[in-house]
Design a protein around this motif. Structure first.
Motif, PDB file in Angstrom:
ATOM      1  N   ALA A 289      11.142  13.063   0.331  1.00  0.00           N
ATOM      2  CA  ALA A 289      11.022  11.927  -0.564  1.00  0.00           C
ATOM      3  C   ALA A 289       9.721  11.183  -0.281  1.00  0.00           C
ATOM      4  CB  ALA A 289      12.213  11.006  -0.347  1.00  0.00           C
ATOM      5  N   PRO A 290       9.146  10.578  -1.366  1.00  0.00           N
ATOM      6  CA  PRO A 290       7.797  10.039  -1.225  1.00  0.00           C
ATOM      7  C   PRO A 290       7.713   8.619  -0.743  1.00  0.00           C
ATOM      8  CG  PRO A 290       8.446   9.877  -3.471  1.00  0.00           C
ATOM      9  CD  PRO A 290       9.606  10.439  -2.722  1.00  0.00           C
ATOM     10  N   LEU A 291       8.200   8.256   0.480  1.00  0.00           N
ATOM     11  CA  LEU A 291       7.786   6.888   0.855  1.00  0.00           C
ATOM     12  C   LEU A 291       6.460   7.055   1.512  1.00  0.00           C
ATOM     13  CD1 LEU A 291       8.617   3.850   0.877  1.00  0.00           C
ATOM     14  CD2 LEU A 291       9.180   4.148   3.184  1.00  0.00           C
ATOM     15  N   THR A 292       5.432   6.853   0.879  1.00  0.00           N
ATOM     16  CA  THR A 292       4.402   6.136   1.500  1.00  0.00           C
ATOM     17  C   THR A 292       3.564   6.820   2.505  1.00  0.00           C
ATOM     18  OG1 THR A 292       5.529   5.473   3.471  1.00  0.00           O
ATOM     19  CG2 THR A 292       6.107   4.366   1.530  1.00  0.00           C
TER      20      THR A 292
ATOM     21  N   GLN B  13       0.825  -1.202   0.000  1.00  0.00           N
ATOM     22  CA  GLN B  13       0.000   0.000   0.000  1.00  0.00           C
ATOM     23  C   GLN B  13       0.865   1.259   0.000  1.00  0.00           C
ATOM     24  OE1 GLN B  13      -2.116   0.903   3.612  1.00  0.00           O
ATOM     25  NE2 GLN B  13      -3.815   1.899   2.523  1.00  0.00           N
ATOM     26  N   ASP B  14       1.959   1.234   0.759  1.00  0.00           N
ATOM     27  CA  ASP B  14       2.879   2.368   0.787  1.00  0.00           C
ATOM     28  C   ASP B  14       3.328   2.755  -0.619  1.00  0.00           C
ATOM     29  OD1 ASP B  14       2.830   2.487   3.550  1.00  0.00           O
ATOM     30  OD2 ASP B  14       4.723   1.408   3.813  1.00  0.00           O
ATOM     31  N   ARG B  15       3.491   1.766  -1.473  1.00  0.00           N
ATOM     32  CA  ARG B  15       4.090   2.002  -2.785  1.00  0.00           C
ATOM     33  C   ARG B  15       3.078   2.038  -3.926  1.00  0.00           C
ATOM     34  NH1 ARG B  15       7.218  -0.464   0.808  1.00  0.00           N
ATOM     35  NH2 ARG B  15       9.454   0.062   0.819  1.00  0.00           N
ATOM     36  N   LEU B  16       1.895   1.437  -3.721  1.00  0.00           N
ATOM     37  CA  LEU B  16       0.942   1.294  -4.825  1.00  0.00           C
ATOM     38  C   LEU B  16      -0.415   1.929  -4.562  1.00  0.00           C
ATOM     39  CD1 LEU B  16       1.621  -2.456  -5.715  1.00  0.00           C
ATOM     40  CD2 LEU B  16       2.474  -0.447  -6.940  1.00  0.00           C
TER      41      LEU B  16
END
Length: 243
Positions: A236-239, A156-159
């Protein structure tokens, strides 16, 4: 290059270093199932993902398990950052997407000349090693439902909330037989944490998944925020984990 800020690592590279890096980047489309590198074969490219999800797999054919996954927060090819030409592991696209890739030799040359770039990429290597360690802990100390909850959170964090993945993929990721995956998905669905169909899992209760996963989830994500996302602008975009 307009896609740069879509990747968490590229977004953190300082402007002068980014000018040098971007001159070597090539935009590519990656299909589901496409290999990024094979076991014991030369890692020719490092991929900075813009979308999709990659998996790094350990083990022999037929006895395999995922040890790490990467999306738009990072890159595939960590061994190459450490001066290693090949790995016993292999990596492939679990969910297709887009990436900016760079030849391994070109990236290594840039890392030698640019200390801040090397510093950032080695920090990501550390975070990825923490993820591999967390996978080992989860596989050894947590049950299938908890491990599935952890993996769903990472996905979910990535998609996002809708995960288009098969039960066979889940079995590979968790290192269990397919019927065990089906049972675990039914358990989570019965708790109203997810909705599961043949090829789609929809996250319904993230907080509930986090509670179920417990300590199996969160340490690598915290390290990413501490060492990478928290050290650059824009973040940065983690999640969901970095919200």
């Amino acid at each position: 290059m307009e896609d740069i800020n879509s990747n968490g690592l590229l977004a953190c590279i300082e402007p002068d270093d980014m000018t040098a890096v971007s001159a070597q980047l090539e935009r590519v489309d990656l299909d589901q199932g496409q290999f990024l590198f094979q076991s014991y074969e030369v890692i020719e490219h490092v991929y900075f993902f813009l979308s999709g999800l990659s998996s790094e797999i350990a083990g022999l054919r037929g006895k395999e398990v995922e040890v790490g996954c990467v999306g738009a927060e990072g890159l595939s090819g960590v061994p190459a950052l450490l001066g290693v030409d090949s790995s016993p592991h292999y990596a492939f696209m679990q969910v297709g997407g887009k990436a900016l890739r760079i030849r391994t030799d070109a990236l290594r040359e840039l890392m030698e000349k640019r200390p801040r770039l090397r510093w950032l990429l080695l920090r990501f290597a550390h975070v990825f090693m923490m993820q591999i360690a967390a996978t080992s802990l989860a596989n050894g100390r947590f049950n299938v439902e908890q491990r599935l909850a952890r993996w769903l959170l990472m996905s979910q964090d990535r998609l996002g909330d809708r995960l288009s993945l098969t039960h066979d993929f889940f079995a590979l990721m968790l290192g269990v037989r397919r019927p065990s995956v089906t049972d675990a998905l039914h358990t989570l669905e019965g708790k109203h944490l997810i909705k599961s169909t043949r090829r789609l899992v929809t996250i319904q209760d993230r907080a509930g998944l986090e509670n179920l996963a417990g300590a199996s989830y969160g340490l690598p994500e915290t390290e990413y925020r501490r060492l990478i996302a928290g050290q650059c602008e824009p973040l940065a975009p983690l999640t969901a984990a970095s919200i």
